[in-house]
Design a protein around this motif. Structure first.
Motif, PDB file in Angstrom:
ATOM      1  N   LEU A  17       0.831  -1.202   0.000  1.00 21.28           N
ATOM      2  CA  LEU A  17       0.000   0.000   0.000  1.00 21.28           C
ATOM      3  C   LEU A  17       0.869   1.256   0.000  1.00 21.28           C
ATOM      4  O   LEU A  17       0.574   2.235  -0.705  1.00 21.28           O
ATOM      5  N   GLN A  18       1.930   1.244   0.793  1.00 19.58           N
ATOM      6  CA  GLN A  18       2.811   2.406   0.866  1.00 19.58           C
ATOM      7  C   GLN A  18       3.566   2.625  -0.442  1.00 19.58           C
ATOM      8  O   GLN A  18       3.976   3.756  -0.752  1.00 19.58           O
ATOM      9  N   ALA A  19       3.755   1.583  -1.214  1.00 21.74           N
ATOM     10  CA  ALA A  19       4.480   1.711  -2.486  1.00 21.74           C
ATOM     11  C   ALA A  19       3.667   2.464  -3.534  1.00 21.74           C
ATOM     12  O   ALA A  19       4.230   2.980  -4.516  1.00 21.74           O
ATOM     13  N   LEU A  20       2.358   2.532  -3.337  1.00 25.39           N
ATOM     14  CA  LEU A  20       1.519   3.279  -4.272  1.00 25.39           C
ATOM     15  C   LEU A  20       1.672   4.777  -4.005  1.00 25.39           C
ATOM     16  O   LEU A  20       1.906   5.199  -2.871  1.00 25.39           O
ATOM     17  N   THR A  21       1.496   5.581  -5.022  1.00 22.96           N
ATOM     18  CA  THR A  21       1.679   7.038  -4.877  1.00 22.96           C
ATOM     19  C   THR A  21       0.364   7.800  -4.949  1.00 22.96           C
ATOM     20  O   THR A  21       0.354   9.024  -4.859  1.00 22.96           O
ATOM     21  N   THR A  22      -0.738   7.096  -5.109  1.00 20.82           N
ATOM     22  CA  THR A  22      -2.038   7.755  -5.204  1.00 20.82           C
ATOM     23  C   THR A  22      -2.517   8.207  -3.835  1.00 20.82           C
ATOM     24  O   THR A  22      -1.977   7.806  -2.801  1.00 20.82           O
ATOM     25  N   LYS A  23      -3.554   9.042  -3.833  1.00 17.41           N
ATOM     26  CA  LYS A  23      -4.071   9.608  -2.585  1.00 17.41           C
ATOM     27  C   LYS A  23      -4.701   8.517  -1.728  1.00 17.41           C
ATOM     28  O   LYS A  23      -5.365   7.615  -2.232  1.00 17.41           O
ATOM     29  N   MET A  24      -4.498   8.640  -0.419  1.00 19.35           N
ATOM     30  CA  MET A  24      -4.996   7.635   0.513  1.00 19.35           C
ATOM     31  C   MET A  24      -6.332   8.084   1.110  1.00 19.35           C
ATOM     32  O   MET A  24      -6.501   9.257   1.471  1.00 19.35           O
ATOM     33  N   TYR A  25      -7.275   7.142   1.210  1.00 17.23           N
ATOM     34  CA  TYR A  25      -8.584   7.412   1.810  1.00 17.23           C
ATOM     35  C   TYR A  25      -8.857   6.374   2.901  1.00 17.23           C
ATOM     36  O   TYR A  25      -8.495   5.197   2.754  1.00 17.23           O
ATOM     37  N   THR A  26      -9.501   6.831   3.971  1.00 13.68           N
ATOM     38  CA  THR A  26      -9.789   5.945   5.094  1.00 13.68           C
ATOM     39  C   THR A  26     -11.292   5.920   5.358  1.00 13.68           C
ATOM     40  O   THR A  26     -11.946   6.971   5.380  1.00 13.68           O
ATOM     41  N   PHE A  27     -11.816   4.722   5.580  1.00 10.20           N
ATOM     42  CA  PHE A  27     -13.246   4.540   5.827  1.00 10.20           C
ATOM     43  C   PHE A  27     -13.425   3.782   7.143  1.00 10.20           C
ATOM     44  O   PHE A  27     -12.923   2.664   7.292  1.00 10.20           O
ATOM     45  N   ASP A  28     -14.130   4.393   8.083  1.00  6.46           N
ATOM     46  CA  ASP A  28     -14.394   3.755   9.375  1.00  6.46           C
ATOM     47  C   ASP A  28     -15.723   3.010   9.339  1.00  6.46           C
ATOM     48  O   ASP A  28     -16.707   3.486   8.750  1.00  6.46           O
ATOM     49  N   ALA A  29     -15.751   1.876   9.987  1.00  6.44           N
ATOM     50  CA  ALA A  29     -16.998   1.103  10.073  1.00  6.44           C
ATOM     51  C   ALA A  29     -17.989   1.798  10.997  1.00  6.44           C
ATOM     52  O   ALA A  29     -17.610   2.605  11.858  1.00  6.44           O
ATOM     53  N   GLN A  30     -19.233   1.491  10.807  1.00 10.77           N
ATOM     54  CA  GLN A  30     -20.295   1.995  11.682  1.00 10.77           C
ATOM     55  C   GLN A  30     -20.779   0.825  12.544  1.00 10.77           C
ATOM     56  O   GLN A  30     -21.260  -0.177  12.021  1.00 10.77           O
ATOM     57  N   ILE A  31     -20.629   0.972  13.833  1.00 10.54           N
ATOM     58  CA  ILE A  31     -21.013  -0.089  14.767  1.00 10.54           C
ATOM     59  C   ILE A  31     -22.282   0.326  15.492  1.00 10.54           C
ATOM     60  O   ILE A  31     -22.376   1.443  16.017  1.00 10.54           O
ATOM     61  N   GLU A  32     -23.262  -0.534  15.513  1.00  8.48           N
ATOM     62  CA  GLU A  32     -24.494  -0.271  16.243  1.00  8.48           C
ATOM     63  C   GLU A  32     -24.730  -1.366  17.265  1.00  8.48           C
ATOM     64  O   GLU A  32     -24.604  -2.551  16.964  1.00  8.48           O
ATOM     65  N   LYS A  33     -25.022  -0.940  18.475  1.00 10.92           N
ATOM     66  CA  LYS A  33     -25.358  -1.836  19.582  1.00 10.92           C
ATOM     67  C   LYS A  33     -24.231  -2.834  19.843  1.00 10.92           C
ATOM     68  O   LYS A  33     -23.071  -2.464  19.906  1.00 10.92           O
ATOM     69  N   ASP A  34     -24.578  -4.112  19.951  1.00 11.85           N
ATOM     70  CA  ASP A  34     -23.629  -5.114  20.438  1.00 11.85           C
ATOM     71  C   ASP A  34     -22.945  -5.833  19.274  1.00 11.85           C
ATOM     72  O   ASP A  34     -23.562  -6.655  18.590  1.00 11.85           O
ATOM     73  N   PHE A  35     -21.677  -5.503  19.052  1.00 10.75           N
ATOM     74  CA  PHE A  35     -20.879  -6.207  18.052  1.00 10.75           C
ATOM     75  C   PHE A  35     -19.440  -6.210  18.548  1.00 10.75           C
ATOM     76  O   PHE A  35     -18.684  -5.264  18.325  1.00 10.75           O
ATOM     77  N   PRO A  36     -19.018  -7.274  19.271  1.00 14.27           N
ATOM     78  CA  PRO A  36     -17.693  -7.303  19.894  1.00 14.27           C
ATOM     79  C   PRO A  36     -16.567  -7.160  18.874  1.00 14.27           C
ATOM     80  O   PRO A  36     -16.667  -7.646  17.745  1.00 14.27           O
ATOM     81  N   GLU A  37     -15.498  -6.527  19.295  1.00 11.03           N
ATOM     82  CA  GLU A  37     -14.372  -6.274  18.402  1.00 11.03           C
ATOM     83  C   GLU A  37     -13.770  -7.564  17.855  1.00 11.03           C
ATOM     84  O   GLU A  37     -13.358  -7.633  16.696  1.00 11.03           O
ATOM     85  N   TYR A  38     -13.742  -8.619  18.679  1.00 11.98           N
ATOM     86  CA  TYR A  38     -13.133  -9.860  18.210  1.00 11.98           C
ATOM     87  C   TYR A  38     -13.977 -10.564  17.154  1.00 11.98           C
ATOM     88  O   TYR A  38     -13.528 -11.534  16.542  1.00 11.98           O
ATOM     89  N   ASP A  39     -15.189 -10.077  16.916  1.00 14.06           N
ATOM     90  CA  ASP A  39     -16.038 -10.657  15.884  1.00 14.06           C
ATOM     91  C   ASP A  39     -16.084  -9.812  14.612  1.00 14.06           C
ATOM     92  O   ASP A  39     -16.838 -10.134  13.688  1.00 14.06           O
ATOM     93  N   TYR A  40     -15.312  -8.719  14.560  1.00 13.41           N
ATOM     94  CA  TYR A  40     -15.342  -7.869  13.367  1.00 13.41           C
ATOM     95  C   TYR A  40     -15.002  -8.694  12.129  1.00 13.41           C
ATOM     96  O   TYR A  40     -13.972  -9.390  12.095  1.00 13.41           O
ATOM     97  N   PRO A  41     -15.824  -8.635  11.085  1.00  8.90           N
ATOM     98  CA  PRO A  41     -15.570  -9.444   9.881  1.00  8.90           C
ATOM     99  C   PRO A  41     -14.486  -8.866   8.984  1.00  8.90           C
ATOM    100  O   PRO A  41     -14.003  -9.539   8.078  1.00  8.90           O
ATOM    101  N   THR A  42     -14.127  -7.612   9.191  1.00  6.58           N
ATOM    102  CA  THR A  42     -13.038  -6.979   8.460  1.00  6.58           C
ATOM    103  C   THR A  42     -12.500  -5.845   9.322  1.00  6.58           C
ATOM    104  O   THR A  42     -12.960  -5.643  10.450  1.00  6.58           O
ATOM    105  N   ASP A  43     -11.527  -5.096   8.804  1.00  9.98           N
ATOM    106  CA  ASP A  43     -10.916  -4.024   9.586  1.00  9.98           C
ATOM    107  C   ASP A  43     -11.936  -2.943   9.910  1.00  9.98           C
ATOM    108  O   ASP A  43     -12.737  -2.538   9.043  1.00  9.98           O
ATOM    109  N   TYR A  44     -11.887  -2.471  11.143  1.00  8.21           N
ATOM    110  CA  TYR A  44     -12.741  -1.330  11.512  1.00  8.21           C
ATOM    111  C   TYR A  44     -12.376  -0.126  10.656  1.00  8.21           C
ATOM    112  O   TYR A  44     -13.245   0.610  10.183  1.00  8.21           O
TER     113      TYR A  44
END
Length: 733
Positions: A247-274
């Motif tokens: 990822l760092q080897a790429l020179t294009t602009k970086m964008y970050t997307f945060d997950a939206q968590i509602e109610k009870d969803f434990p961190e150890y069960d996240y299906p992908t990166d927050y």
């Protein structure tokens, strides 16, 4: 055995016998497909669990530890949990009424965890049967991922278990289960490649196998950006470092997307990166199946455009990039629908994120269940049995695979305990398959015998009798009446039932399926229902109103009374249903679970407040669930509202998927309160006839005796309503 016969046999064992099964098979043989079909089409009530959060979400179930409320520490045989009384009423109902427990990815379940499940199920079901008598369906491949055990846990468990694998469970060793192997592989079609995979899986690699794999070794291989290769590594750190560098080897602009968590969803069960970080040119992998068919779980692509509001991904072979939208993963728990009596999944939390992850590299562990057209495999540091097989079997073809490190015989780790176990199961499986028609017939008879088994109720009444003699002898006539009830069970019911069930065991298959025999089953059910009513109905009603000041006595009485009440009422409701509707295995299972739920629902308030004669046992209109401000639905009120709209009892029963007699009981509650004219529910002629019979017989608590002297159109429910009215009149006098 091809896939069709294996799947058909597995289905027959699950659906038409009570035998537990271990469904196994090589990677890509359709185990997950079978699980989906089971959930969609089985007549049995089931709960699906898995050892990890990701596996549970993929299976549409919950984790073993969360459902059974197990501690994270190892379970040691013959120990008890501190949370013995913390199971909710709903959780207890679900465990009491399931027919089947499905455990996906069973290869990752430790033996002690399975024994802990046995401990919990015995507590709330049949104490003397492994797993409380529930049917187990265990799905997985022991040649793939293994149980995770820390060194300190392994040292502790070695004192009690000869293996950490699920088949080392002490409880499972007392279960007569069958192993069914699905053998038709869908993922790979190349016979030469399939032979290599099979040899690696079995731990019997040949020189030709190693030479073929060595031909794919290319440590300097650098794929083109659009080729869609993914690197499989043994450790998370290696995969993360590789993705970060790319990822760092790429020179294009970086964008970050945060997950939206509602109610009870434990961190150890996240299906992908927050937090998902992307750039144009990043290689990504889809993590879900698209309903529109554009992508699937495991498909590789490359980001062709990204900004704050849009992500476009182009996959090899596609002409047009896919505009990716956020997806929702749900964290569910099982709940009981009190009206339909069905076990349902309730969403308790959600995780919303783009279904993508950086995919220049992932771990072999996370690749389980995925399929790749192109993969670079770095398995040199494999540390667990089955890792190399899992990595190789993700690939569709040998040509689509590149080895970043050589694979020699020492890297292919196999566990002799697994090899010996599988060999023994293969030998036993064929015998069970040959006995399948006989097992179906045995299951049919087992359900019949279970219907007419009264020993559990007799044992429970014996316990209640001991409590009554210890604390209430000489203080109330109820103590003597309970002793008399126990004698009646031992002399009037159990011997007759055992004689009847013994005869069932000697009959031919044609005889137990014949119409005249099934008519006799209906008559027998009516007979025993009447006997149970005569022995227990008034006695338990009076016992439920007994005032107790001694805390020890109250606790003992509540527990013993609750057991007898639930067993008696559920058995009587079930027998009444069979007497009216007849016996089939499918209907019996449904009726049995509904009867248990009805009995538990009626008894729950009396456990909380013994001696409250004026409180309705089922009035839950203003009750609330702990931690939830929403009131529980009043099931009687729903029937009442429909009745006020002009609908008949049968119409309401059809609309609410309940029995007409249940609707009658709901409406009787409001008739007794004066909110429904009594004569509209209970015809005057019927009431007069019932009162005359009661006056003639001199008793008001023998509903079967009263029914036998009334015209056929008069129902048990009408008789009970008249008895209630007469008792109310006596108490007012």
């Amino acid at each position: 055995m091809d896939i069709d016969s294996g799947t058909r046999q597995a289905w027959d064992f699950v659906e038409h016998t009570g035998k537990s099964i271990f469904l196994t098979g090589k990677a890509g043989t359709g185990k997950t497909t079978f699980l989906r079909a089971l959930k969609a089409h089985s007549h049995k009530r089931m709960v699906v669990v898995a050892p990890t959060g990701v596996a549970a979400i993929n299976a549409g179930g919950v984790t073993i530890h969360s459902f059974f409320q197990l501690p994270l520490s190892p379970y040691l045989p013959n120990t008890t949990f501190d949370n013995r009384f913390s199971y909710s009423k709903e959780k207890r109902k679900i465990m009491r009424t399931i027919d089947m427990l499905v455990i996906d990815e069973i290869s990752m379940v430790r033996s002690d965890v399975l024994d802990a499940v046995d401990n919990v199920l015995r507590r709330f079901r049949e104490h003397d049967k492994p797993f409380g008598g529930v049917q187990l369906v265990m799905i997985g491949d022991l040649h793939q991922l293994t149980p995770v055990t820390r060194p300190d846990e392994e040292a502790l468990l070695k004192q009690y278990y000869d293996t950490p694998y699920f088949f080392g469970s002490h409880a499972l060793k007392n279960v007569d289960y069958v192993t069914i192997e699905l053998k038709h592989v869908y993922r790979q079609q190349d016979e030469d490649f399939l032979k290599i995979l099979n040899d690696v899986r079995d731990g019997h690699v040949t020189t030709d196998d190693l030479n073929a794999l060595d031909s794919r070794y290319n440590p300097t291989f650098r794929p083109n950006a659009d080729d869609g290769y993914i690197r499989l590594t043994t450790h998370n750190r290696k995969a993360d470092d590789y993705n970060r560098r790319e990822l760092q080897a790429l020179t294009t602009k970086m964008y970050t997307f945060d997950a939206q968590i509602e109610k009870d969803f434990p961190e150890y069960d996240y299906p992908t990166d927050y937090r998902l970080t992307l750039r144009t040119g990043a290689q990504v992998m889809f993590l879900k199946n698209d309903p529109k068919g554009r992508y699937y779980n495991g498909r590789i692509g490359r980001v062709t455009y990204v900004d704050e509001k849009m992500i476009l991904v182009l996959c090899p072979g596609d002409e047009k990039a896919i505009e990716v939208e956020r997806e929702t993963w749900e964290n569910t728990k099982y709940k009981l629908n009190e009206e339909s009596k069905q076990i349902e999944s309730e969403v308790v939390g959600s995780f919303v994120q783009y279904p993508l992850r950086l995919a220049w590299a992932i771990t072999i562990h996370k690749s389980q269940g995925l399929t790749f057209d192109h993969a670079i495999i770095d398995a040199q540091m494999s540390f667990a049995s089955g890792q190399v097989y899992v990595a190789l079997s993700r690939c569709k073809t040998l040509a689509g695979m590149v080895l970043a490190s050589p694979i020699n015989a020492s890297a292919i780790i196999n566990d002799d305990r697994v090899t010996d176990y599988v060999a023994a199961q293969d030998a036993a499986a064929q015998k069970s398959i040959e006995r399948l028609p006989q097992l179906k017939e045995e299951y049919y008879r087992h359900l019949l015998v279970e219907l007419f088994s009264f020993r559990p109720l007799t044992i429970a009444e014996s316990g209640l009798d001991r409590v009554m003699q210890e604390f209430f002898y000489g203080k109330t006539a109820l103590a003597a009446l309970h002793h008399s009830a126990l004698l009646d069970m031992q002399t009037k019911i159990v011997p007759v039932a055992e004689k009847w069930t013994t005869m069932i065991g000697t009959m031919t298959a044609e005889q137990v399926h014949a119409t005249d025999f099934l008519d006799r089953v209906k008559r027998s059910a009516a007979y025993f229902a009447g006997q149970l009513t005569d022995i227990f109905e008034d006695l338990l009603r009076r016992t439920g109103l007994l005032e107790v000041n001694n805390k020890v006595a109250k606790k003992r009485l509540d527990n013993a009374y609750g057991d007898v009440h639930d067993m008696w009422l559920s058995k009587r409701i079930l027998l009444d249903d069979i007497a009216r509707n007849g016996f089939t295995p499918q209907d019996y299972l449904k009726m049995k679970q509904e009867a248990i739920l009805s009995a538990m629902s009626e008894n729950e308030p009396s456990k909380k407040s013994r001696g409250s004669a004026t409180r309705s046992r089922q009035n839950t209109a203003t009750a609330t669930v702990k931690g939830d401000n929403k009131p529980k639905p009043d099931t009687k009120r729903a029937s009442f509202d429909l009745y006020k709209q002009g609908k008949t009892i049968n119409e309401i029963a059809t609309e609410r998927n309940l029995k007409p007699q249940t609707i009658f009981s709901h409406l009787a509650f409001y008739a007794l309160r004066g909110e429904i004219p009594m004569e509209t529910l209970l015809p005057t002629a019927h009431r007069t006839m019932i009162e005359k019979v009661i006056a003639k017989t001199g008793t008001d608590d023998g509903t079967k005796a009263i029914k036998s002297l009334c015209p056929p159109e008069i129902s048990y429910e009408e008789i009970r309503l008249v008895i209630t009215l007469m008792k109310g009149s006596k108490s007012q006098a």
